[in-house]
Design a protein around this motif. Structure first.
Motif, mmCIF file in Angstrom:
data_model
loop_
_atom_site.group_PDB
_atom_site.id
_atom_site.type_symbol
_atom_site.label_atom_id
_atom_site.label_comp_id
_atom_site.label_asym_id
_atom_site.label_seq_id
_atom_site.Cartn_x
_atom_site.Cartn_y
_atom_site.Cartn_z
ATOM 1 N N HIS A 116 0.823 -1.202 0.000
ATOM 2 C CA HIS A 116 0.000 0.000 0.000
ATOM 3 C C HIS A 116 0.861 1.258 0.000
ATOM 4 C CE1 HIS A 116 -4.064 -1.779 0.842
ATOM 5 N NE2 HIS A 116 -3.285 -2.806 1.087
ATOM 6 N N GLY A 117 2.090 1.145 0.467
ATOM 7 C CA GLY A 117 2.967 2.314 0.516
ATOM 8 C C GLY A 117 4.408 1.970 0.239
ATOM 9 N N GLY A 118 4.633 0.978 -0.562
ATOM 10 C CA GLY A 118 5.997 0.580 -0.866
ATOM 11 C C GLY A 118 6.599 -0.315 0.209
ATOM 12 N N ARG A 119 7.829 -0.736 -0.023
ATOM 13 C CA ARG A 119 8.541 -1.627 0.894
ATOM 14 C C ARG A 119 9.506 -0.809 1.746
ATOM 15 N NH1 ARG A 119 11.122 -4.076 -2.718
ATOM 16 N NH2 ARG A 119 13.115 -3.009 -2.474
ATOM 17 N N PRO A 120 9.268 -0.710 3.061
ATOM 18 C CA PRO A 120 10.169 0.067 3.921
ATOM 19 C C PRO A 120 11.510 -0.633 4.101
ATOM 20 C CG PRO A 120 8.546 -1.063 5.261
ATOM 21 C CD PRO A 120 8.158 -1.304 3.825
ATOM 22 N N ASN A 121 12.551 0.158 4.234
ATOM 23 C CA ASN A 121 13.893 -0.361 4.479
ATOM 24 C C ASN A 121 14.137 -0.352 5.986
ATOM 25 O OD1 ASN A 121 16.495 -1.277 4.156
ATOM 26 N ND2 ASN A 121 17.321 0.705 3.527
ATOM 27 N N VAL A 122 13.706 -1.413 6.655
ATOM 28 C CA VAL A 122 13.702 -1.462 8.119
ATOM 29 C C VAL A 122 15.086 -1.818 8.654
ATOM 30 C CG1 VAL A 122 12.693 -2.604 10.135
ATOM 31 C CG2 VAL A 122 11.271 -2.108 8.125
ATOM 32 N N ASP A 123 15.536 -1.083 9.653
ATOM 33 C CA ASP A 123 16.766 -1.415 10.371
ATOM 34 C C ASP A 123 16.393 -2.374 11.496
ATOM 35 O OD1 ASP A 123 19.048 -1.627 11.898
ATOM 36 O OD2 ASP A 123 19.360 0.540 12.111
ATOM 37 N N PRO A 124 16.793 -3.640 11.439
ATOM 38 C CA PRO A 124 16.361 -4.601 12.464
ATOM 39 C C PRO A 124 16.861 -4.255 13.865
ATOM 40 C CG PRO A 124 18.094 -5.540 11.095
ATOM 41 C CD PRO A 124 17.690 -4.264 10.438
ATOM 42 N N PRO A 247 12.298 -8.830 3.066
ATOM 43 C CA PRO A 247 11.760 -7.476 3.289
ATOM 44 C C PRO A 247 10.350 -7.297 2.743
ATOM 45 C CG PRO A 247 14.056 -7.339 2.623
ATOM 46 C CD PRO A 247 13.658 -8.793 2.501
ATOM 47 N N GLU A 248 10.060 -7.883 1.568
ATOM 48 C CA GLU A 248 8.722 -7.757 0.986
ATOM 49 C C GLU A 248 7.653 -8.435 1.826
ATOM 50 O OE1 GLU A 248 11.725 -7.901 -2.409
ATOM 51 O OE2 GLU A 248 11.397 -8.906 -0.495
ATOM 52 N N GLN A 249 8.058 -9.357 2.685
ATOM 53 C CA GLN A 249 7.104 -10.108 3.508
ATOM 54 C C GLN A 249 7.071 -9.635 4.954
ATOM 55 O OE1 GLN A 249 4.898 -12.028 2.115
ATOM 56 N NE2 GLN A 249 5.897 -11.620 0.161
ATOM 57 N N GLY A 250 7.725 -8.497 5.232
ATOM 58 C CA GLY A 250 7.587 -7.903 6.558
ATOM 59 C C GLY A 250 8.812 -7.911 7.429
ATOM 60 N N TYR A 251 9.988 -8.164 6.866
ATOM 61 C CA TYR A 251 11.218 -8.217 7.656
ATOM 62 C C TYR A 251 11.315 -7.013 8.603
ATOM 63 C CZ TYR A 251 16.211 -8.328 8.750
ATOM 64 O OH TYR A 251 17.415 -8.362 9.403
ATOM 65 N N PRO A 252 11.618 -7.236 9.871
ATOM 66 C CA PRO A 252 12.089 -8.500 10.453
ATOM 67 C C PRO A 252 11.001 -9.361 11.106
ATOM 68 C CG PRO A 252 12.461 -6.710 11.992
ATOM 69 C CD PRO A 252 11.847 -6.091 10.776
ATOM 70 N N MET A 253 9.737 -8.911 11.077
ATOM 71 C CA MET A 253 8.674 -9.714 11.696
ATOM 72 C C MET A 253 7.325 -9.320 11.130
ATOM 73 S SD MET A 253 8.671 -7.916 15.479
ATOM 74 C CE MET A 253 10.453 -7.992 15.580
ATOM 75 N N ARG A 254 6.438 -10.306 11.050
ATOM 76 C CA ARG A 254 5.082 -10.035 10.609
ATOM 77 C C ARG A 254 4.105 -10.867 11.427
ATOM 78 N NH1 ARG A 254 3.697 -11.657 4.702
ATOM 79 N NH2 ARG A 254 1.690 -10.835 5.399
ATOM 80 N N LEU A 255 2.847 -10.462 11.381
ATOM 81 C CA LEU A 255 1.788 -11.225 12.010
ATOM 82 C C LEU A 255 1.282 -12.272 11.024
ATOM 83 C CD1 LEU A 255 -0.038 -11.471 14.522
ATOM 84 C CD2 LEU A 255 -1.582 -9.831 13.443
ATOM 85 N N LEU A 256 1.042 -13.483 11.510
ATOM 86 C CA LEU A 256 0.470 -14.548 10.695
ATOM 87 C C LEU A 256 -0.826 -15.015 11.339
ATOM 88 C CD1 LEU A 256 0.779 -16.531 8.275
ATOM 89 C CD2 LEU A 256 1.786 -18.131 9.913
ATOM 90 N N LEU A 257 -1.915 -14.900 10.585
ATOM 91 C CA LEU A 257 -3.251 -15.321 11.035
ATOM 92 C C LEU A 257 -3.749 -16.379 10.053
ATOM 93 C CD1 LEU A 257 -4.696 -11.734 11.640
ATOM 94 C CD2 LEU A 257 -3.820 -13.288 13.389
ATOM 95 N N PRO A 258 -3.472 -17.651 10.302
ATOM 96 C CA PRO A 258 -3.788 -18.695 9.327
ATOM 97 C C PRO A 258 -5.242 -18.671 8.863
ATOM 98 C CG PRO A 258 -2.404 -19.584 11.069
ATOM 99 C CD PRO A 258 -2.798 -18.200 11.493
ATOM 100 N N GLY A 259 -5.430 -18.609 7.540
ATOM 101 C CA GLY A 259 -6.761 -18.641 6.957
ATOM 102 C C GLY A 259 -7.438 -17.306 6.820
ATOM 103 N N PHE A 260 -6.936 -16.262 7.498
ATOM 104 C CA PHE A 260 -7.553 -14.939 7.418
ATOM 105 C C PHE A 260 -7.015 -14.174 6.211
ATOM 106 C CE2 PHE A 260 -9.425 -13.716 11.815
ATOM 107 C CZ PHE A 260 -10.084 -14.917 11.880
#
Length: 430
Positions: A116-124, A247-260
């Motif tokens: 929705h707003g590009g891929r942020p360059n997150v410093d872990p 990074p495209e999938q939420g590096y360094p962490m993302r929420l996973l809600l199976p099936g949602f």
């Protein structure tokens, strides 16, 4: 049981259009027969005259630090869409090329994306996750602290609720591959910390029935999530198919809600705010609300419906002559495991049950297969999935009757592919 080398017309037919018994797959008969029909016999003299390929006569390349696909497979890439490229190039979608893949696990580099707003360059080193609001002990975690927690591994699909949108809204079927038509879907082995462990440590108060998850991207995407789902099977995902989340999938962490729906699986997760009611954020009230046929709207339809699609053969492909083929595809459901997939080769006039490739996991892609003897005549292939709750994939007509014509969210209708007499595979509505 007929011999594998028997002509397709005398094999064990189970439905119209040339569909064959799935028992042939289990006994390897179709594999043997297919090889005999598609392969070319090599005589001893031809074998002797065949030149030794040059790569077998010299030393190969040296080892490299990170493996890459073969150069000949460079075309296997995601299809990228930037619908607002002139005004908002950061909003983009990229679809998994399911018609170029087999199995069920999506390679990390081909996992679908919606930004929705590009891929942020997150410093872990600077990234933090807060759990706050209606909790006994507000907590803040850095990545090093999270690495000390016990982790679990599970395989689950992610699907954007806007997946298959072109079939949902276009009056005429779009001629494109599975990457554009159904590519906002991927399946991954995720590893991370069960969310109930972290929420138990924070001590969510009884009145904290919802948590608002917020991401660290520019738009600060936020979604309200019922506490029951977070305590049941949600995960703070840190790894994807064994390596750190991309990074495209939420590096360094993302929420996973199976099936949602995918939008709720917030990437670059920074905050979980416990509240007594949903927040009705922009991304859940303005963008992910469905309009019904009577003009009313429905919110919080979190789970993805039961769905399947044949990937081989599928649109943009061309058959290589009449004979034996394996019809293969993927099925999934946000409600649990797949119970059954049926395949039709005559536009739905008759159906045959496909073989499900194990393990059949809940809220994960399941590969199905069925042998097919194509006689070179026009045909319409389709698949119909049923999940463990008894829900069955609807027709496009039934799905469209429920919604306003503008709605494209949660489209899970049956996908027909038409095969012409010339062997071209086309997207059709049926």
């Amino acid at each position: 049981m007929k011999r594998a080398t028997d002509h397709p017309s005398v094999l064990d037919h189970v439905a119209g259009g040339g569909l064959l018994s799935r028992r042939l797959l289990l006994q390897g008969a179709v594999a043997g027969g297919g090889a005999a029909l598609a392969g070319a016999a090599i005589t001893g003299s031809a074998r002797a005259q065949e030149a030794i390929p040059e790569w077998a006569t010299v030393a190969g390349e040296r080892a490299r630090g990170y493996g890459m696909p073969a150069e000949a497979e460079a075309h296997v890439q995601r299809a990228i869409l930037e619908p607002y490229a002139d005004v908002a190039p950061q909003f983009s979608l990229s679809g998994t090329p399911h018609h170029r893949l087999r199995g069920t696990i999506t390679p990390n580099g081909l996992h679908f994306e919606v930004h929705h707003g590009g891929r942020p360059n997150v410093d872990p080193e600077r990234h933090r996750l807060m759990i706050h609001g209606l909790v006994e002990r507000p907590l803040q975690f850095d990545l090093a602290a999270l690495e000390r927690y016990p982790m679990v591994t599970a395989t689950h699909f992610l699907e954007c609720s806007g997946n298959s949108l072109f079939n949902a809204i276009m009056p005429e079927p779009m001629q494109a591959g599975c990457d554009l038509l159904h590519g906002l879907l991927s399946n991954t082995e995720w590893t991370g910390i069960p969310m109930n462990v972290l929420l138990d440590e924070a001590g969510v108060k009884p009145e904290g029935r919802w948590l608002v998850a917020t991401g660290g991207d520019g738009p600060s995407l936020a979604r309200s999530i019922p506490i029951e789902k977070l305590m049941e099977d949600a995960m703070l995902a840190l790894y994807q198919n064994g390596e750190r989340i991309r990074p495209e999938q939420g590096y360094p962490m993302r929420l996973l809600l199976p099936g949602f729906e995918g939008n709720m699986n917030v990437k670059w997760l920074t905050s979980l705010w416990a509240t007594d009611a949903p927040a009705h954020t922009k991304h859940e009230s303005g963008e992910y609300t469905e309009i019904l046929a009577d003009g009313s709207s429905v919110k919080f339809t979190f789970a993805m419906g039961v769905k399947s699609v044949i990937t081989h053969p599928s649109a943009t492909m061309t058959m290589s002559g009449s004979g034996l083929y394996e019809v293969s595809g993927i099925a999934w459901s946000g409600a649990g495991p797949i119970r059954k997939v049926e395949v039709s080769a005559d536009g739905g006039a008759s159906w045959a049950e496909a073989e499900l490739q194990g393990p059949v996991l809940p809220r994960a892609l399941t590969r199905f297969r069925l042998p097919w003897a194509w006689e070179g005549a026009p045909a319409v292939l389709m698949s119909r999935a049923e999940d463990a709750t008894g829900a069955v994939q609807p027709t496009r007509e039934a799905w469209k009757a429920r919604y306003d014509p503008s709605n494209f969210l949660h489209y899970n209708a049956i996908q027909p592919w038409q095969i012409t007499a010339e062997g071209e595979v086309q997207n059709v509505y049926a």
